[in-house]
Design a protein around this motif. Structure first.
Motif, PDB file in Angstrom:
ATOM      1  N   ALA A 200     -10.939   9.462   1.197  1.00 10.57           N
ATOM      2  CA  ALA A 200     -10.036   9.577   2.344  1.00 10.57           C
ATOM      3  C   ALA A 200      -9.698   8.232   3.000  1.00 10.57           C
ATOM      4  O   ALA A 200      -8.537   7.925   3.223  1.00 10.57           O
ATOM      5  CB  ALA A 200     -10.636  10.539   3.360  1.00 10.57           C
TER       6      ALA A 200
ATOM      7  N   PRO B 279      -9.560   4.393   2.444  1.00 11.64           N
ATOM      8  CA  PRO B 279      -9.710   3.392   1.376  1.00 11.64           C
ATOM      9  C   PRO B 279     -10.573   2.228   1.838  1.00 11.64           C
ATOM     10  O   PRO B 279     -10.772   2.019   3.035  1.00 11.64           O
ATOM     11  CB  PRO B 279      -8.276   2.948   1.114  1.00 11.64           C
ATOM     12  CG  PRO B 279      -7.521   3.261   2.354  1.00 11.64           C
ATOM     13  CD  PRO B 279      -8.193   4.439   2.980  1.00 11.64           C
TER      14      PRO B 279
ATOM     15  N   ASN C 235      -8.908   1.386  -3.685  1.00  9.44           N
ATOM     16  CA  ASN C 235      -7.667   1.911  -3.129  1.00  9.44           C
ATOM     17  C   ASN C 235      -7.700   3.437  -3.129  1.00  9.44           C
ATOM     18  O   ASN C 235      -8.563   4.047  -3.759  1.00  9.44           O
ATOM     19  CB  ASN C 235      -6.505   1.404  -3.985  1.00  9.44           C
ATOM     20  CG  ASN C 235      -5.358   0.933  -3.131  1.00  9.44           C
ATOM     21  OD1 ASN C 235      -5.481  -0.075  -2.456  1.00  9.44           O
ATOM     22  ND2 ASN C 235      -4.253   1.683  -3.117  1.00  9.44           N
TER      23      ASN C 235
ATOM     24  N   GLY D 162      -1.769   7.613  -3.916  1.00  5.03           N
ATOM     25  CA  GLY D 162      -2.198   7.222  -2.568  1.00  5.03           C
ATOM     26  C   GLY D 162      -1.476   5.978  -2.083  1.00  5.03           C
ATOM     27  O   GLY D 162      -0.793   5.291  -2.869  1.00  5.03           O
ATOM     28  N   GLU D 163      -1.635   5.691  -0.798  1.00  2.01           N
ATOM     29  CA  GLU D 163      -0.987   4.502  -0.223  1.00  2.01           C
ATOM     30  C   GLU D 163      -1.353   3.255  -1.029  1.00  2.01           C
ATOM     31  O   GLU D 163      -2.508   3.055  -1.378  1.00  2.01           O
ATOM     32  CB  GLU D 163      -1.431   4.323   1.240  1.00  2.01           C
ATOM     33  CG  GLU D 163      -0.747   3.139   1.904  1.00  2.01           C
ATOM     34  CD  GLU D 163      -1.162   2.943   3.367  1.00  2.01           C
ATOM     35  OE1 GLU D 163      -1.928   3.776   3.889  1.00  2.01           O
ATOM     36  OE2 GLU D 163      -0.718   1.950   3.959  1.00  2.01           O
ATOM     37  N   GLY D 164      -0.350   2.445  -1.302  1.00  2.00           N
ATOM     38  CA  GLY D 164      -0.592   1.187  -2.008  1.00  2.00           C
ATOM     39  C   GLY D 164      -0.503   1.306  -3.522  1.00  2.00           C
ATOM     40  O   GLY D 164      -0.714   0.318  -4.230  1.00  2.00           O
ATOM     41  N   THR D 165      -0.162   2.506  -4.008  1.00  2.00           N
ATOM     42  CA  THR D 165      -0.104   2.677  -5.469  1.00  2.00           C
ATOM     43  C   THR D 165       0.911   1.740  -6.104  1.00  2.00           C
ATOM     44  O   THR D 165       0.663   1.165  -7.170  1.00  2.00           O
ATOM     45  CB  THR D 165       0.205   4.148  -5.819  1.00  2.00           C
ATOM     46  OG1 THR D 165      -0.895   4.955  -5.406  1.00  2.00           O
ATOM     47  CG2 THR D 165       0.417   4.328  -7.316  1.00  2.00           C
ATOM     48  N   GLN D 166       2.051   1.538  -5.458  1.00  2.00           N
ATOM     49  CA  GLN D 166       3.046   0.645  -6.078  1.00  2.00           C
ATOM     50  C   GLN D 166       2.487  -0.770  -6.245  1.00  2.00           C
ATOM     51  O   GLN D 166       2.770  -1.439  -7.244  1.00  2.00           O
ATOM     52  CB  GLN D 166       4.381   0.650  -5.330  1.00  2.00           C
ATOM     53  CG  GLN D 166       4.346   0.145  -3.907  1.00  2.00           C
ATOM     54  CD  GLN D 166       5.763  -0.158  -3.392  1.00  2.00           C
ATOM     55  OE1 GLN D 166       6.593  -0.704  -4.101  1.00  2.00           O
ATOM     56  NE2 GLN D 166       6.041   0.214  -2.160  1.00  2.00           N
TER      57      GLN D 166
ATOM     58  N   PHE E 226      -1.143  11.101  -1.714  1.00  2.00           N
ATOM     59  CA  PHE E 226       0.325  11.067  -1.840  1.00  2.00           C
ATOM     60  C   PHE E 226       1.041  10.125  -0.882  1.00  2.00           C
ATOM     61  O   PHE E 226       2.251   9.961  -0.986  1.00  2.00           O
ATOM     62  CB  PHE E 226       0.902  12.483  -1.692  1.00  2.00           C
ATOM     63  CG  PHE E 226       1.031  12.960  -0.258  1.00  2.00           C
ATOM     64  CD1 PHE E 226       2.182  12.695   0.471  1.00  2.00           C
ATOM     65  CD2 PHE E 226       0.000  13.652   0.361  1.00  2.00           C
ATOM     66  CE1 PHE E 226       2.305  13.108   1.792  1.00  2.00           C
ATOM     67  CE2 PHE E 226       0.112  14.070   1.676  1.00  2.00           C
ATOM     68  CZ  PHE E 226       1.272  13.799   2.397  1.00  2.00           C
ATOM     69  N   PHE E 227       0.347   9.459   0.033  1.00  2.00           N
ATOM     70  CA  PHE E 227       1.052   8.612   1.000  1.00  2.00           C
ATOM     71  C   PHE E 227       1.795   7.451   0.342  1.00  2.00           C
ATOM     72  O   PHE E 227       2.669   6.838   0.959  1.00  2.00           O
ATOM     73  CB  PHE E 227       0.086   8.059   2.048  1.00  2.00           C
ATOM     74  CG  PHE E 227      -0.268   9.027   3.148  1.00  2.00           C
ATOM     75  CD1 PHE E 227       0.487  10.164   3.386  1.00  2.00           C
ATOM     76  CD2 PHE E 227      -1.377   8.791   3.964  1.00  2.00           C
ATOM     77  CE1 PHE E 227       0.152  11.043   4.411  1.00  2.00           C
ATOM     78  CE2 PHE E 227      -1.707   9.665   4.991  1.00  2.00           C
ATOM     79  CZ  PHE E 227      -0.950  10.795   5.215  1.00  2.00           C
ATOM     80  N   GLY E 228       1.465   7.124  -0.893  1.00  2.00           N
ATOM     81  CA  GLY E 228       2.157   6.020  -1.570  1.00  2.00           C
ATOM     82  C   GLY E 228       3.434   6.436  -2.279  1.00  2.00           C
ATOM     83  O   GLY E 228       4.170   5.585  -2.769  1.00  2.00           O
TER      84      GLY E 228
ATOM     85  N   ILE F 198       6.352   7.864  -1.201  1.00  2.00           N
ATOM     86  CA  ILE F 198       7.635   7.499  -0.589  1.00  2.00           C
ATOM     87  C   ILE F 198       7.956   6.012  -0.825  1.00  2.00           C
ATOM     88  O   ILE F 198       9.105   5.647  -1.089  1.00  2.00           O
ATOM     89  CB  ILE F 198       7.666   7.887   0.922  1.00  2.00           C
ATOM     90  CG1 ILE F 198       9.037   7.626   1.531  1.00  2.00           C
ATOM     91  CG2 ILE F 198       6.581   7.171   1.723  1.00  2.00           C
ATOM     92  CD1 ILE F 198      10.105   8.612   1.138  1.00  2.00           C
ATOM     93  N   GLY F 199       6.945   5.174  -0.756  1.00  2.00           N
ATOM     94  CA  GLY F 199       7.160   3.740  -0.991  1.00  2.00           C
ATOM     95  C   GLY F 199       7.508   3.443  -2.443  1.00  2.00           C
ATOM     96  O   GLY F 199       8.383   2.615  -2.731  1.00  2.00           O
TER      97      GLY F 199
END
Lengths: 310, 310
Positions: B13, B15, B20, B38-42, B68-70, B72-73
């Motif tokens: 939950a 990071p 990450n 997750g956030e920062g995947t890109q 999944f927060f990553g 949209i980016g």
């Protein structure tokens, strides 16, 4: 007496491995103010050892993803880490919809009060505490992404008592707060002792301005007149002035002209296009117009020292 | 003939700098499948040099932010980089609402078709191409976050022609595709040449299963029976079995029991709680039950070699 900016990310729309999406944190006397919050900001806060639970105010310039996609993740982590203190977000009102929609769909209730303040298009004083004010002013980006500039200014401090002199003139303790505000002292004999003999001027107030994702417009300078440190986007070098105009961004030369017009003391360039792995050419272009210019990089810290009144 | 998993993030939950948020990419014959984002995947995709424009299918296990927060980016960056090819997302249907709401508020139109496929609670075949199938099965997490497991299985390949033998028996070219499917060859003289003299068995099919954010339930094993490589969450060590139950997660020992029950060949542990800067104790606990266990770390690559049929 700290007044210090830490660059968490200085990339533009598409982040690179050298440059995360936009985010900075301003530390004023151990109060932390987050400015923009691109994807990965929570990791950058950890990386650069910012005590991020001390952030109580977050300012989002506009609703392009590279300036706010990291907010939902930061809020989630703060909640999971059991934050209880209020957190204030100053942004386009649609950011509230975006965040609240996601929290609702996820059936998530944050552990702390999240308070949105909607930015308007007119210049405004949006925040004030005993040490600092934050003012906004409109910049010019794409029509569907109104963008806001921020000016952080220390409040004038009281004058400092010269204990040796107040002892010598036997100034009573009860009068000290009036001395600090600048009053002269009148002795029991009626002699007027000028305040400047009994006190020293407080340090000069320090100020920081944040201007990103904007076309260059001379008139913006009035909002940041005399600022100590100006962060201005420089997505492109001068060779792409047409592209900058087309994409509603600025060049290094335009950032420097803004610093010059505003009579800023120091200019920081950031928000570099991914086409510049090394933005040194942009620094050179800016310094031709405004010599006291520096480049941002992720992790850079710029401190404004306490300075005597000039 | 590549079949390889790259770990982009194996934290839970919240990071950490070592780990990450959840994301992995499966490379099957240079087709790339992203699992969780997750956030920062890109940024992780860039960091580990995954050609992320080749990702055409994204599988999201459930709607907790660290999974999944990553997205949209990543979508925004792909669009800005002028991707044109269709991108398919397999997820809880509410993810489509979340993404489309943000794009709408930002007045953003992606440059490529984004196609959502909604996951149901029943086991299903959700993807198939000439080389691979992807099947889903329900796992058990918090009531408001239905979570899906994924099983990626290579398709059976055709048999390989033994050119020396087909030459010797003068098998006509027109018959080759029937040989590859396993037919015996009958010579003009009526002699039956067994297929196994003319061809070799294709390599064994390879499979990978992804099971994260779930309670341990013996019955889940049936969905991944005989899998070659099993990724199973191990948020906690055995000492926190009660906490694991309370938070709908698994321990290292439970992950190992799942591998044992499923008769998996190799187990990967991941999704470690931030309380384990070094998850080695979890590895030890798992290996007591299932010796062929390894720990994930960000950037780890696990390749399943082409293997002869056992």
């Amino acid at each position: 007496m700290k007044f210090e900016i830490t660059i968490l990310g200085c990339g533009s729309a598409v982040p690179t491995l050298q440059r995360n999406a936009a985010a900075q944190v301003l530390n004023v006397l151990e109060r932390y103010f987050l400015i923009d919050c691109g994807e990965g900001t929570q990791q950058q806060l950890r990386r650069f050892k910012v005590p991020y639970n001390k952030i109580n105010h977050i300012f989002i310039s506009h609703l392009h993803g590279d300036h706010f996609f990291g907010l939902i993740g930061l809020l989630s982590s703060l909640s999971l880490q059991d934050r209880k203190a209020e957190l204030h977000v100053y942004s386009d009102k649609r950011l509230q919809e975006i965040i609240e929609f996601q929290l609702k769909v996820m059936n998530t209730r944050l552990n702390f009060p999240l308070i949105f303040h909607h930015l308007e298009r007119e210049p405004a004083l949006i925040y004030e505490d005993k040490a600092l004010t934050v003012r906004t002013f409109p910049l010019k980006h794409r029509y569907d992404a109104p963008v806001t500039g921020f000016l952080f200014t220390e409040k004038e401090r009281e004058r400092t008592i010269r204990r040796d002199m107040t002892d010598a003139f036997q100034v009573p303790v009860a009068f000290m707060h009036r001395l600090k505000k600048g009053e002269d002292f009148v002795t029991p004999d009626g002699e007027v002792i000028a305040n400047c003999r009994l006190t020293m001027a407080p340090p000069a107030v320090r100020s920081y301005a944040y201007m990103t994702d904007t076309l260059f417009r001379e008139c913006f300078a009035e909002h940041v007149k005399g600022v100590d440190l100006l962060y201005h986007e420089s997505t492109y070098g001068n060779e792409f002035e047409d592209l900058a105009k087309e994409t509603f961004h600025s060049t290094a030369g335009q950032a420097a002209r803004m610093a010059l017009l505003a009579e800023a003391k120091h200019l920081l360039l950031g928000h570099f296009s991914s086409r510049y792995p090394d933005p040194t050419p942009l620094l050179k272009q800016a310094r031709e117009i405004f010599p006291n210019t520096d480049l941002c990089y992720d992790g850079a810290v710029f401190e404004l020292p306490v300075a005597k009144r000039g």
